[in-house]
Structure formats: C-alpha cells, structure tokens
Design a protein around this motif. Sequence first.
Motif, PDB file in Angstrom:
ATOM      1  N   ASN A 247     -17.537 -54.962   7.272  1.00  0.00           N
ATOM      2  CA  ASN A 247     -16.139 -55.278   6.974  1.00  0.00           C
ATOM      3  C   ASN A 247     -15.562 -54.242   6.017  1.00  0.00           C
ATOM      4  O   ASN A 247     -16.278 -53.700   5.164  1.00  0.00           O
ATOM      5  CB  ASN A 247     -16.041 -56.667   6.344  1.00  0.00           C
ATOM      6  N   GLU A 248     -14.256 -53.949   6.145  1.00  0.00           N
ATOM      7  CA  GLU A 248     -13.632 -52.927   5.307  1.00  0.00           C
ATOM      8  C   GLU A 248     -12.157 -53.251   5.114  1.00  0.00           C
ATOM      9  O   GLU A 248     -11.512 -53.825   5.990  1.00  0.00           O
ATOM     10  CB  GLU A 248     -13.785 -51.547   5.964  1.00  0.00           C
ATOM     11  N   LEU A 249     -11.633 -52.878   3.948  1.00  0.00           N
ATOM     12  CA  LEU A 249     -10.215 -53.045   3.633  1.00  0.00           C
ATOM     13  C   LEU A 249      -9.571 -51.669   3.490  1.00  0.00           C
ATOM     14  O   LEU A 249     -10.119 -50.792   2.826  1.00  0.00           O
ATOM     15  CB  LEU A 249     -10.037 -53.828   2.329  1.00  0.00           C
ATOM     16  N   GLY A 250      -8.407 -51.477   4.105  1.00  0.00           N
ATOM     17  CA  GLY A 250      -7.680 -50.222   3.986  1.00  0.00           C
ATOM     18  C   GLY A 250      -6.333 -50.431   3.303  1.00  0.00           C
ATOM     19  O   GLY A 250      -5.648 -51.425   3.546  1.00  0.00           O
ATOM     20  N   LEU A 251      -5.959 -49.487   2.435  1.00  0.00           N
ATOM     21  CA  LEU A 251      -4.664 -49.501   1.768  1.00  0.00           C
ATOM     22  C   LEU A 251      -4.009 -48.144   1.964  1.00  0.00           C
ATOM     23  O   LEU A 251      -4.694 -47.119   2.025  1.00  0.00           O
ATOM     24  CB  LEU A 251      -4.827 -49.790   0.268  1.00  0.00           C
ATOM     25  N   THR A 252      -2.692 -48.123   2.052  1.00  0.00           N
ATOM     26  CA  THR A 252      -1.995 -46.872   2.327  1.00  0.00           C
ATOM     27  C   THR A 252      -1.109 -46.461   1.157  1.00  0.00           C
ATOM     28  O   THR A 252      -0.561 -47.303   0.446  1.00  0.00           O
ATOM     29  CB  THR A 252      -1.111 -46.987   3.579  1.00  0.00           C
TER      30      THR A 252
END
Length: 603
Positions: A247-252
């Motif tokens: 699982n992974e979280l991405g932010l821009t």
Amino acid sequence: MRLISLFGLPFVAALASAAVPFKDCQHKVKESIHGPPRGWSRHTPAPKHHMLELKIALPQPKFPELEQHLWEVSDPSHPRYGAHLSKEETDALTAPHSETLDIVNEWLASYGLAEESLIRSSANDWVTIRVPVGLAEEMLDTTYHVYKHSKTGESIVRTTSYSLPEILHDHIDLIQPTTMFARFKAFRSTLLWGNQVQPSVLSESGRTITGPAGNQVDASCNSTITVSCLKQLYNAVAYNTSATNGNELGLTGYLGQYANNMDLQQFFQLENPSAYGSNYTFVSVNGGLNNQTYAAAGVEANLDTQFGFGLTWPTPRTFYSTAGEPPFDPDMFSPTDTNEPYSYWLDYVLSQPMLPQTISTSYGDDEQTVPFTYASRVCAGMAVLGARGVSVLFSSGDYGVGDGDPDPATQECYSNDGLNVTKFLPTFPAACPYVTAVGATVNIPETAIYFSGGGFSDYFVRPAYQEVAVSEYLAKLAPGTYEGLYTSYGRGFPDVSAQGMNFSIVYQGETALVGGTSCSSPTFASFVSMLNDARINVGKTPLGFLNPFLYSTGYAGLNDITVGNNPGCGTQASTYATTGWDPISGLGTPNFEKLEALVLSMD
C-alpha cells in the motif's frame, strides 16, 4: 456520463497517400474564448523568440469503452468490482487512431518538427513540442500576447483564439497553452502562528468532549488540530498500517511548493514520534525541484506531507513535485512558458506501471478559467487513474461558491462568456465526476465551514452514482432558490468532507496554524489509504474510484454534517448543510471503524 462530444468524434475518410499541403490549407477556428477571465488584461504582443511548450491532445476514440470499465470495476454491486485495469490496457483504450498519428505527424513535419523533436505520452494521446511564439502563431494562425493579472502582477503568454487546417479538426482535441488562463493555485487560508492560540489549548488540557463517533476526544481538538485529534475524531486510534503490504500514499505539489524535510522531522517529533527519522520517495515531474532551504518551504507542501504522512505512517509514501509556470518577465528573455501542471503530472503517472493506491491534491481554480476541452481531457485522465485502481481526491476549494476573493462580501461572481451575469463559480478539478472532492468542516460537534467550496459543475452533467442524493438535496430547496446562479443538472461537489481549520504544522522551524480545504483532502485521503491497507491485508483489491461506493453504501460509514453554510456571490447562505448530501460538506466526514467494516465486507 458520456463525454461523447470529445471522445467519440468520427474520423475523416482515409488519407490520401500524397502529402497534404498544410501551409496552403485554409484555417478554421478550433477554439476561442470571449476574452481573458476577470483580472487578466492584455499588455503587449508576445516576443517572437519566447519559447512555448505546446501540448497537443489527440482524440481517444475508445474512451467510452474505458469509462464503462471504470463504472463496472468501481461499483461494489457489479461482478467485476475491483478488477482494475493495467497500464497496458488503459493505454490501449486511450490511444489515438493510427490515421490521427499519421496526419498530425505530417502536419508537424511540414513545419520542420521531426519525430526526434516530439515528446509523446505513454498512450501516444499527447504530443508535446517546443516552438518559439513566432512559429506557434504561424501554425495556429493566431497572435499571442502578454497578459497581466491585476491582483498578483503575474504575466503569462496566451491568446484568446487559435485555428487549425480544417482537415486536422477531427484529429486534434486541443492545443495548450493557448486560451487557458487558469492559475491552479493552492487552496489555503490565512497562516496563523501557533503562539496566538496556545493559551486556549492549555486551558483545555485534560478535558474531553464527545466526538462524532460517540467516543471521547481531547477538548484541545476544538482549537488545534493534530494527528492525534484526527485519529480520535474519525475513530481510527486503534488502527496501525503496514509498511510492507504494497500500500502507498501519494501527494502532489505544484508551482514551486516544496516540502521541507527538517520541518517534517520536527513535526514527527511533536505529533508522531514513531515516524521520526522516516522518509518518503521524492519524484520530480517536468523538472519539479526539491528545494530544501527554509526560505523555500511551502505552507501547502508542508501541510500535505506532515499530516498525510503523519497519519498513515509507516505506509510508504510519495511526494510528486511538478513544475508549473515560471515567472515570466515580458522585458527579459525568459524560460519556456507553461501552466498546464495537471497534464504534465498525468503524463508522468500514467506512464508508470505501478502507482500509489491513494493520491491527494489540494490545488485548483475557477472552472470557467479552464477551457472546456482541457477540463474534459484532464478529467478523462482522472478516469484512467480510477480504472487502474487509484483513489484520486481533490480539495473542493476555499471560496464557497465564489471566486478567489476570500471575503464573501467582496466576491465578484461573473460569467466569463461576455454576458457578465452573476453566477456561482464551480471549482476544477474538484467538479470532475471521476475524482472525489473533499470539503471542509470545523469544531466539535462538526459543522460545515463557511469557506468550503461546493456547488454544481457547468461543464459536467450529474453522474448516475449521485443522481438520487443530489436530487434529494435539490428537492429541499424552495422553488426558484438561486435560480440562474447554478447549473441544476451539473455534477454536484464536494462528495465528502473533513476538518479544515487550525491544523498545527511546522513551517520554517516554527509551529503555525493553517486552514482550508487543503487540510481536508490529505486528511480524508489518509483514511482512504488506511482502508486500502485493511483491504490489501486480507487479500482484497484497493478501493480505486471511490464515488460509486460512497453514494451507494459508503455513506453509512460517514458522519452526516447538517449545520453550516457558505455565503458568497451576494447571497447570505449560497449552500447549506442538511441531512444527506449537500454542496458544502458532501456526504459527511469519515468514521473509520464503520468504513473499515463496510470495505472489508465487499469482494
């Protein structure tokens, strides 16, 4: 919804083998706007040597098929739920017709732009070229000017109309930057220093109040929001995420917003000591930088990374730094002028075989400043992400139903169609039907906060998944309420909400408080990431595009917000919170335990 007008275009008859003499072809207007949006004014002709990076969008004839896949794999009641597509499958469904590639290549070659000078997207549906203004004007039969913004003083190079040889009209959806004046600013309200509220925090030490889940929450959370507060409020104190399940979280981050690592570690020490010393993956998109000087620390980037990564640790995390428009000085030789950050970011992520399961973005602008063609195409890219199993969340905006003026009393809400009629101004990309838009709440008990962006899209019709919920809200309005100020059949937003005021961050080494829906999106996204973690742990697929789930059964795991309004555009309460969905708080805020039970019960 079917964007047939853009994605189902018929193709012209097969091309003759002989080269088309494009320079002799009569041009026909491809796109035009009445004039620049309010605040922009034409200054001087653009320097002929100034370099433009033009992005050319080619039609995606199979998009309706991809959209059908999206609805099926995102609907918990469908047998294909969770059967997300691969990169190769979505590339095939967004690729242009071979005839389109041939004729566009031929057109570009006629201006000396050979294959080696072209940059193509993974699906070949975007072509990027670098040309001087003088050549762009010849190719597009237009004249570029320098436009200045009255409030910010910034300058950009744009035109209000461009043309193409008629034979190309069915083979090119759009070319930008041309008619696009969107600034895609970060959503945030006033920065306040933490020492201004410290006395009230101390006075509440040791007391508790009842949170939305019926549990006891530290009373200090009513004046300062921390990682611990959000876990208490949204019923996730007992949940621990995995660092190894994929699982992974991405932010821009866009437009020079840099996440400062020293501030992040200081924040971890204060709010999640277990995460101290941990790091994240930095990804540069289109030359996005990673400036680690204190002076370059961005409030928005710090907020996103500190709370997003603080809430979800030890889940692996990625921060995308996407370059946007460089400062343009019309009196100096300047670098390439671009302001199309979403298309660059989409180009990059859609070319990757593996993606974070959850991605949050806290940027946007008035929908009407974004040409319909560009908005539709970027929105289609969000649909591709959903089909690949990514939950894409966007802040709903910080100005209620109005423009970029934070004071509702002085907001100017006018159409940009030459008629200058008063109207509510929806936000893009929040109004895209393929993303989950997040509004803001405040206090305990929670109420919708006055600045929470919301309303109805003027570009996108209401999707089937929210037909019942939105229709029920509209039925509650008195006949004629705000008639003519909004598009009643448009896609309603936001979809959900979360706390959005008095978030305690570390900025340039000091504690500060920030507010805005820029707080809400990474917050809600963090709880979605936890839900994905829970599903992956038991061998299930990630949630992907959230909205069909949220509107069909997921609302039962949300705290309905029934108090609050967002005045603006000359009204006292343009939209208001009520039972069920409303265009200020959406379906409500998360109750993690309830949502976890719901998502684990689905295949």
